[in-house]
Design a protein around this motif. Structure first.
Motif, short mmCIF file in Angstrom:
data_model
loop_
_atom_site.label_atom_id
_atom_site.label_comp_id
_atom_site.label_asym_id
_atom_site.label_seq_id
_atom_site.Cartn_x
_atom_site.Cartn_y
_atom_site.Cartn_z
N GLU A 117 73.63 -71.93 -37.18
CA GLU A 117 74.31 -71.59 -35.94
C GLU A 117 74.24 -72.76 -34.96
O GLU A 117 73.19 -73.38 -34.80
CB GLU A 117 73.68 -70.35 -35.31
N GLY A 118 75.37 -73.09 -34.34
CA GLY A 118 75.43 -74.18 -33.37
C GLY A 118 75.53 -75.56 -33.98
O GLY A 118 75.54 -76.55 -33.26
N SER A 119 75.63 -75.64 -35.30
CA SER A 119 75.70 -76.95 -35.95
C SER A 119 77.13 -77.45 -35.98
O SER A 119 78.05 -76.81 -35.46
CB SER A 119 75.14 -76.86 -37.38
N THR A 120 77.34 -78.60 -36.60
CA THR A 120 78.66 -79.21 -36.73
C THR A 120 78.97 -79.34 -38.22
O THR A 120 78.12 -79.77 -39.00
CB THR A 120 78.70 -80.59 -36.06
N LEU A 121 80.19 -78.99 -38.60
CA LEU A 121 80.63 -79.06 -39.98
C LEU A 121 81.87 -79.92 -40.07
O LEU A 121 82.85 -79.70 -39.36
CB LEU A 121 80.94 -77.65 -40.52
N LEU A 122 81.84 -80.94 -40.93
CA LEU A 122 83.00 -81.77 -41.22
C LEU A 122 83.36 -81.52 -42.68
O LEU A 122 82.53 -81.73 -43.57
CB LEU A 122 82.69 -83.25 -41.04
N SER A 123 84.58 -81.04 -42.91
CA SER A 123 84.98 -80.67 -44.25
C SER A 123 86.49 -80.56 -44.32
O SER A 123 87.17 -80.54 -43.31
CB SER A 123 84.35 -79.32 -44.61
N PHE A 124 87.00 -80.48 -45.53
CA PHE A 124 88.39 -80.09 -45.72
C PHE A 124 88.40 -78.57 -45.55
O PHE A 124 87.90 -77.85 -46.41
CB PHE A 124 88.89 -80.49 -47.11
N LEU A 125 88.91 -78.09 -44.44
CA LEU A 125 88.84 -76.66 -44.11
C LEU A 125 90.16 -75.92 -44.30
O LEU A 125 90.16 -74.72 -44.49
CB LEU A 125 88.35 -76.47 -42.67
N TYR A 126 91.28 -76.63 -44.19
CA TYR A 126 92.59 -76.01 -44.28
C TYR A 126 92.65 -74.76 -43.42
O TYR A 126 92.81 -73.63 -43.92
CB TYR A 126 92.94 -75.71 -45.75
N PRO A 127 92.52 -74.91 -42.10
CA PRO A 127 92.38 -73.77 -41.21
C PRO A 127 93.53 -72.77 -41.24
O PRO A 127 93.30 -71.57 -41.07
CB PRO A 127 92.23 -74.39 -39.83
N THR A 128 94.75 -73.21 -41.47
CA THR A 128 95.86 -72.26 -41.50
C THR A 128 95.81 -71.38 -42.75
O THR A 128 96.30 -70.26 -42.73
CB THR A 128 97.23 -72.97 -41.41
N GLN A 129 95.19 -71.87 -43.81
CA GLN A 129 95.07 -71.10 -45.05
C GLN A 129 93.76 -70.32 -45.12
O GLN A 129 93.64 -69.39 -45.89
CB GLN A 129 95.14 -72.03 -46.26
N ASN A 130 92.79 -70.73 -44.34
CA ASN A 130 91.45 -70.13 -44.40
C ASN A 130 91.01 -69.55 -43.07
O ASN A 130 89.88 -69.77 -42.62
CB ASN A 130 90.44 -71.19 -44.86
N LYS A 131 91.88 -68.78 -42.46
CA LYS A 131 91.58 -68.22 -41.15
C LYS A 131 90.28 -67.41 -41.13
O LYS A 131 89.50 -67.55 -40.18
CB LYS A 131 92.75 -67.38 -40.65
N PRO A 132 89.96 -66.59 -42.13
CA PRO A 132 88.69 -65.86 -42.10
C PRO A 132 87.46 -66.79 -42.06
O PRO A 132 86.47 -66.48 -41.40
CB PRO A 132 88.71 -65.02 -43.38
N ILE A 133 87.55 -67.91 -42.74
CA ILE A 133 86.44 -68.88 -42.72
C ILE A 133 86.29 -69.46 -41.32
O ILE A 133 85.19 -69.55 -40.79
CB ILE A 133 86.67 -70.00 -43.76
N ILE A 134 87.41 -69.85 -40.72
CA ILE A 134 87.38 -70.44 -39.38
C ILE A 134 86.83 -69.44 -38.38
O ILE A 134 86.01 -69.78 -37.52
CB ILE A 134 88.79 -70.93 -38.97
N GLU A 135 87.25 -68.19 -38.47
CA GLU A 135 86.76 -67.15 -37.56
C GLU A 135 85.26 -66.92 -37.74
O GLU A 135 84.53 -66.74 -36.77
CB GLU A 135 87.55 -65.86 -37.76
N ALA A 136 84.80 -66.92 -38.98
CA ALA A 136 83.37 -66.72 -39.25
C ALA A 136 82.55 -67.89 -38.71
O ALA A 136 81.46 -67.69 -38.16
CB ALA A 136 83.14 -66.54 -40.74
N LEU A 137 83.07 -69.11 -38.84
CA LEU A 137 82.37 -70.28 -38.29
C LEU A 137 82.33 -70.20 -36.77
O LEU A 137 81.31 -70.51 -36.15
CB LEU A 137 83.05 -71.58 -38.75
#
Length: 111
Positions: A65-85
């Motif tokens: 929690e509160g950390s920083t993540l750099l990754s290939f996230l593809y936010p438009t395709q992975n909205k649940p992941i982005i919301e959980a982060l």
């Protein structure tokens, strides 16, 4: 080695993380990295570099929690992941969203 030279106090690498790409644990150790279990990496990492997005319902829940993540996230395709982060207050940088122009060339993940 470069991250340590730049002032990071330690660099954690998950045991076996580079095996499929022919990067051996011993090579990471020679460069000064500390090998750790997946659980320890997720629990202790303030800035995580990850090639693939964290798996929803599995890895996302363990990102510190509160950390920083750099990754290939593809936010438009992975909205649940982005919301959980976002719920975990994780600062996420989607490498796939950085334009491939000369001005941002130093951030090019393929480089």
């Amino acid at each position: 080695a470069l991250l340590l030279k730049k002032g990071f106090s330690r660099v954690l690498v998950e045991n076996g993380a580079g095996a499929e790409a022919q990067f051996l644990d011993v090579d990471y150790e020679k460069a000064g990295a500390t090998l750790a279990s997946r659980e320890d990496v997720y629990a202790a990492t303030d800035i995580m570099l990850k090639v693939r997005p964290p798996l929803h319902g599995q890895e996302v829940d363990h990102v510190k929690e509160g950390s920083t993540l750099l990754s290939f996230l593809y936010p438009t395709q992975n909205k649940p992941i982005i919301e959980a982060l976002a719920k975990r207050n994780v600062n996420a940088l989607a490498m796939d969203m950085i334009p491939r122009i000369s001005r941002s060339q130093t951030f090019d993940a393929l480089r």
